[in-house]
Design a protein around this motif. Structure first.
Motif, short mmCIF file in Angstrom:
data_model
loop_
_atom_site.label_atom_id
_atom_site.label_comp_id
_atom_site.label_asym_id
_atom_site.label_seq_id
_atom_site.Cartn_x
_atom_site.Cartn_y
_atom_site.Cartn_z
N ALA A 42 0.83 -1.21 0.00
CA ALA A 42 0.00 0.00 0.00
C ALA A 42 0.87 1.26 0.00
O ALA A 42 0.52 2.25 -0.65
CB ALA A 42 -0.94 0.00 1.20
N ILE A 43 1.99 1.23 0.70
CA ILE A 43 2.90 2.37 0.71
C ILE A 43 3.43 2.63 -0.70
O ILE A 43 3.41 3.77 -1.19
CB ILE A 43 4.05 2.13 1.71
CG1 ILE A 43 3.52 2.25 3.15
CG2 ILE A 43 5.21 3.10 1.47
CD1 ILE A 43 4.48 1.75 4.22
N GLN A 69 5.99 10.63 0.94
CA GLN A 69 6.12 9.55 1.92
C GLN A 69 4.73 9.08 2.33
O GLN A 69 3.83 9.91 2.51
CB GLN A 69 6.89 10.01 3.16
CG GLN A 69 8.29 10.52 2.90
CD GLN A 69 9.23 9.42 2.46
OE1 GLN A 69 9.18 8.31 2.96
NE2 GLN A 69 10.07 9.73 1.49
N VAL A 70 4.57 7.78 2.49
CA VAL A 70 3.31 7.21 2.99
C VAL A 70 3.64 6.42 4.24
O VAL A 70 4.57 5.60 4.25
CB VAL A 70 2.64 6.31 1.92
CG1 VAL A 70 1.40 5.63 2.50
CG2 VAL A 70 2.28 7.13 0.68
N TYR A 71 2.87 6.68 5.30
CA TYR A 71 3.04 5.99 6.58
C TYR A 71 1.74 5.30 6.93
O TYR A 71 0.65 5.86 6.73
CB TYR A 71 3.41 6.99 7.69
CG TYR A 71 4.67 7.76 7.39
CD1 TYR A 71 5.91 7.20 7.64
CD2 TYR A 71 4.62 9.04 6.84
CE1 TYR A 71 7.08 7.90 7.35
CE2 TYR A 71 5.78 9.74 6.55
CZ TYR A 71 7.00 9.16 6.81
OH TYR A 71 8.15 9.85 6.53
N ILE A 121 -5.33 5.92 -2.70
CA ILE A 121 -4.92 4.69 -3.40
C ILE A 121 -4.26 3.71 -2.44
O ILE A 121 -4.44 2.49 -2.57
CB ILE A 121 -4.02 5.01 -4.60
CG1 ILE A 121 -4.81 5.82 -5.64
CG2 ILE A 121 -3.44 3.74 -5.21
CD1 ILE A 121 -6.06 5.14 -6.20
N ALA A 122 -3.56 4.20 -1.45
CA ALA A 122 -3.02 3.30 -0.43
C ALA A 122 -4.18 2.59 0.30
O ALA A 122 -4.12 1.38 0.54
CB ALA A 122 -2.14 4.06 0.56
N TYR A 174 -7.69 -2.42 0.91
CA TYR A 174 -8.96 -3.10 0.64
C TYR A 174 -8.74 -4.27 -0.32
O TYR A 174 -9.16 -5.40 -0.08
CB TYR A 174 -9.99 -2.13 0.07
CG TYR A 174 -11.33 -2.78 -0.15
CD1 TYR A 174 -12.34 -2.65 0.79
CD2 TYR A 174 -11.59 -3.53 -1.29
CE1 TYR A 174 -13.58 -3.26 0.61
CE2 TYR A 174 -12.81 -4.15 -1.49
CZ TYR A 174 -13.81 -4.01 -0.54
OH TYR A 174 -15.01 -4.63 -0.73
N ASP A 175 -8.09 -3.99 -1.45
CA ASP A 175 -7.89 -5.01 -2.47
C ASP A 175 -7.14 -6.23 -1.93
O ASP A 175 -7.50 -7.37 -2.21
CB ASP A 175 -7.12 -4.43 -3.66
CG ASP A 175 -6.84 -5.48 -4.72
OD1 ASP A 175 -7.81 -6.06 -5.25
OD2 ASP A 175 -5.66 -5.74 -5.01
#
Length: 144
Positions: free
Chosen positions: A46-47, A73-75, A108-109, A114-115
């Motif tokens: 997801a990140i 950055q994605v956390y 989208i993360a 979910y996916d």
């Protein structure tokens, strides 16, 4: 598209957040802060998906300027209610942009979580996506 040719570039940052509520049958697969599924490591995937999506925002949202980001950055963490909290922080020095990139990255993360978990349960809720803060441009914003 809005004409930004007369604007001066400024340093801009944005933070967006999405919250995903996972049912117990999914959360029971949590080990050492990561969910493992047949598709692989959920949070790590997801990140990557969030960062890739933020980079493609101009291709996804009509009339949104395509911009190159300086950083994204994605956390991902669990809060005290066992909800998955996804935070996307993006920055750029430019004439426009960055809040949509942060929002797309967080969204989208969340969709990726979910996916990757839907085989275990469809009782997954993407609860909310919101802008937390932004700096630069006409005005700064910080959610109370």
């Amino acid at each position: 598209m809005v004409d930004v040719s007369a604007k001066q570039p400024t340093y801009r940052t944005a933070t967006a957040q999405s919250i995903v509520v996972l049912p117990g049958e999914v959360l029971q697969h949590l080990t050492d802060g990561e969910l493992q599924t047949k598709k692989g490591a959920v949070f790590q995937t997801a990140i990557i998906a969030g960062i890739m999506a933020a980079k493609k925002t101009g291709d996804l949202i009509p009339l949104c300027h395509p911009i190159g980001m300086d950083n994204c950055q994605v956390y991902i963490k669990l809060n005290t209610d066992n909800e998955v909290v996804i935070e996307c922080i993006a920055s750029i020095t430019a004439k426009t942009g960055i809040e949509m990139e942060a929002l797309v990255g967080a969204s989208i993360a969340a969709l990726t979580v979910y996916d990757m978990c839907k085989a275990m349960s469809h009782d997954i809720v993407i609860k909310e996506t919101k802008l937390i803060s932004k700096t630069g441009g006409k005005r700064d914003f910080k959610r109370a």
